[in-house]
Motif scaffolding. Structure first.
Motif, short mmCIF file in Angstrom:
data_model
loop_
_atom_site.label_atom_id
_atom_site.label_comp_id
_atom_site.label_asym_id
_atom_site.label_seq_id
_atom_site.Cartn_x
_atom_site.Cartn_y
_atom_site.Cartn_z
N LEU A 140 0.83 -1.21 0.00
CA LEU A 140 0.00 0.00 0.00
C LEU A 140 0.86 1.26 0.00
N VAL A 141 1.99 1.22 0.71
CA VAL A 141 2.92 2.35 0.67
C VAL A 141 3.42 2.57 -0.76
N ALA A 142 3.81 1.49 -1.42
CA ALA A 142 4.38 1.59 -2.76
C ALA A 142 3.38 2.16 -3.77
N ILE A 143 2.15 1.68 -3.74
CA ILE A 143 1.18 2.13 -4.74
C ILE A 143 0.77 3.58 -4.49
N ARG A 144 0.72 3.98 -3.23
CA ARG A 144 0.38 5.37 -2.93
C ARG A 144 1.53 6.31 -3.27
N ALA A 145 2.75 5.87 -3.02
CA ALA A 145 3.91 6.69 -3.38
C ALA A 145 3.96 6.90 -4.89
N HIS A 146 3.67 5.85 -5.64
CA HIS A 146 3.66 5.95 -7.10
C HIS A 146 2.60 6.93 -7.57
N ALA A 147 1.42 6.88 -6.95
CA ALA A 147 0.34 7.79 -7.34
C ALA A 147 0.73 9.24 -7.07
N ALA A 148 1.35 9.50 -5.92
CA ALA A 148 1.76 10.87 -5.58
C ALA A 148 2.84 11.37 -6.53
N ARG A 149 3.78 10.50 -6.85
CA ARG A 149 4.86 10.87 -7.75
C ARG A 149 4.31 11.25 -9.12
N GLN A 150 3.32 10.52 -9.60
CA GLN A 150 2.71 10.82 -10.90
C GLN A 150 2.08 12.21 -10.91
N GLN A 151 1.64 12.69 -9.74
CA GLN A 151 0.99 14.00 -9.66
C GLN A 151 2.00 15.12 -9.36
N GLY A 152 3.29 14.80 -9.36
CA GLY A 152 4.30 15.83 -9.19
C GLY A 152 4.75 16.05 -7.76
N CYS A 153 4.40 15.15 -6.85
CA CYS A 153 4.83 15.27 -5.46
C CYS A 153 6.36 15.15 -5.37
N LYS A 154 6.97 16.02 -4.56
CA LYS A 154 8.44 16.01 -4.38
C LYS A 154 8.85 15.28 -3.10
#
Length: 261
Positions: free
Chosen positions: A213-227
Motif C-alpha cells: 500500500l505504501v508503494a502504490i500510494r507513493a507511485h500515485a503521488a509521484r505521478q501527480q508531481g509530489c516532491k
C-alpha cells in the motif's frame, strides 16, 4: 531553507480547507482548523509560532475560541516547535497528551520496487462512495471504535467528493474481505504529499500488505508531481517505512482539550 521549515510553511501553515464545512485561518502566530462538528478530529491548532513570552497567552486564546464554540480541539505539537516548555504549558492548561508518533519523509523521486503479495491478495483503488465502507470495516476491526470509523468514512467521502484528485484511496482485499486500507493526499502543484491510514487486520500483518500500500500510494503521488512524501507514523509502521528509505524529521504529539461538561 531546510525541509522542516518548508514543511511547516506549506503543510502546517496552509490556509486551504481540507473539505467543505471546514475553514482554516491564521490569527497572529496561530494557524487553526475549524470544523462544523465539536469533535477534536475536526478542530485543531496546526501551527503555532510562539515564544516563551507569548505561549501562555496564545494557549488561553485558543481555549477561549474553541470553548465558546463548544468544540474540543487538538493542538498538534512537533518536537521542533518553540518554546521548549510548550508541552508542559499545554498540560498545565488542561490538555491531555495522546500517543506520540514520528514524522518521516521520503524523496518521492525514489523509485522502489513493489512489495510481493501472497496469492489471493489484490489492491484496488476505491473511487465510488459505497466502496469507502472498506475503511470502516478495517478500522473498526483494528481499533474497535465504531463511532470514529463512521466519522472517518463520512469525512473521507466528503473530501473525495470535494476534490477527487487530491485524495486517492486504496484497499487490499483477500477475496471480498478488506484487510488493509490507506490513502494519499496531494494537491497538484504542492511540494508535499502525505500517506494516511495503513491499518491492517492483525492476521494479515507481516505479509507485505502494508508495504504494498505504501508503494502504490507513493507511485500515485509521484505521478501527480509530489516532491516529498510524508507520514506521521506509529511505532509499528516506523521500521517498515525506514527500510523503504523514509527519514525521521520530527516527533509529533497530539494534545487534546475538551470543554468541561
Amino acid at each position: 531553507m531546510n525541509l522542516l521549515t518548508l514543511y511547516d510553511t506549506e503543510v502546517r501553515g496552509s490556509l486551504v480547507a481540507p473539505a467543505p464545512g471546514y475553514r482554516v485561518e491564521r490569527v497572529g502566530p496561530i494557524v487553526r482548523l475549524v470544523g462544523a462538528s465539536p469533535d477534536p478530529n475536526d478542530n485543531a491548532v496546526t501551527l503555532a509560532q510562539l515564544t516563551e513570552a507569548d505561549a501562555d497567552r496564545e494557549i488561553a486564546r485558543q481555549i477561549g475560541f474553541f470553548g465558546a464554540l463548544g468544540h474540543a480541539f487538538e493542538w498538534k505539537h512537533f518536537s521542533h516547535d518553540q518554546p521548549a516548555s510548550l508541552p508542559e504549558k499545554l498540560r498545565a492548561a488542561g490538555f491531555e497528551a495522546q500517543e506520540p508518533e514520528t514524522l518521516v519523509a521520503l524523496d518521492a523521486s525514489q523509485n522502489f520496487a513493489d512489495a510481493d503479495l501472497g496469492d489471493g491478495i489484490r489492491i484496488e483503488e476505491l473511487k465510488n462512495p459505497g466502496a469507502l465502507e472498506a475503511i470502516g470495516v478495517v478500522n473498526t476491526a483494528v481499533y474497535g471504535n465504531l463511532r470514529h470509523s463512521e466519522w472517518l468514512v463520512a469525512s473521507i467521502a466528503k473530501e473525495k467528493q470535494s476534490d477527487p484528485d487530491a485524495i486517492r484511496i486504496y484497499a487490499a482485499f483477500a477475496g471480498d474481505q478488506p484487510v488493509s486500507v490507506g490513502w494519499v493526499r496531494h494537491k497538484t502543484g504542492d511540494m508535499f504529499g502525505s500517506l494516511w491510514g495503513g491499518s491492517t487486520l492483525k492476521e494479515w500483518r507481516g505479509k507485505g500488505v502494508y508495504s504494498a500500500l505504501v508503494a502504490i500510494r507513493a507511485h500515485a503521488a509521484r505521478q501527480q508531481g509530489c516532491k516529498w512524501l510524508t507520514v506521521d507514523c506509529s511505532p509499528m509502521s516506523l521500521p517498515i517505512l525506514e527500510r523503504r528509505g523514509f527519514q525521521r524529521l520530527s516527533t509529533t504529539t497530539p494534545y487534546i482539550w475538551s470543554p468541561k461538561v
